[in-house]
Motif scaffolding. Structure first.
Motif: not given
Length: 86
Positions: A6-11, A25-27, A72-74, A76-80
């Motif tokens: 789930t990496c969201t960082w640039p290339s 993304l989770r971290a 837990e917040y991370a 829950a947000l990923i699940a949402a």
């Protein structure tokens, strides 16, 4: 869930093989979660942040709880974001 999936960082943060070498993304979401030390102190049953940081044992417990709350917040947000429930 793997952070690299789930990496969201640039290339520029990827290796030549396309693997993420930065935070996933989770971290990222856990690090930016709106969970404060005061929130963790309240969950631990302390009246104030000063009580939660009084000695090494209470400090360790409070910081561990804060880390779990942020994770837990991370999650829950990923699940949402995926349209599911945490």
């Amino acid at each position: 869930m793997s952070d690299s999936a789930t990496c969201t960082w640039p290339s520029c943060c990827h290796t030549a093989k396309g693997q993420c070498r930065g935070a996933g993304l989770r971290a990222y979401l856990a690090a930016h979660a709106p969970v404060t030390l005061h929130d963790a102190a309240l969950v631990c049953g302390y009246d104030s942040t000063e009580d939660a940081l009084h000695n090494d044992q209470t400090r360790a417990v409070t910081l561990a709880i804060m880390a779990m709350m942020r994770a837990e917040y991370a999650d829950a947000l990923i699940a949402a974001l995926k349209g599911g429930a945490a």
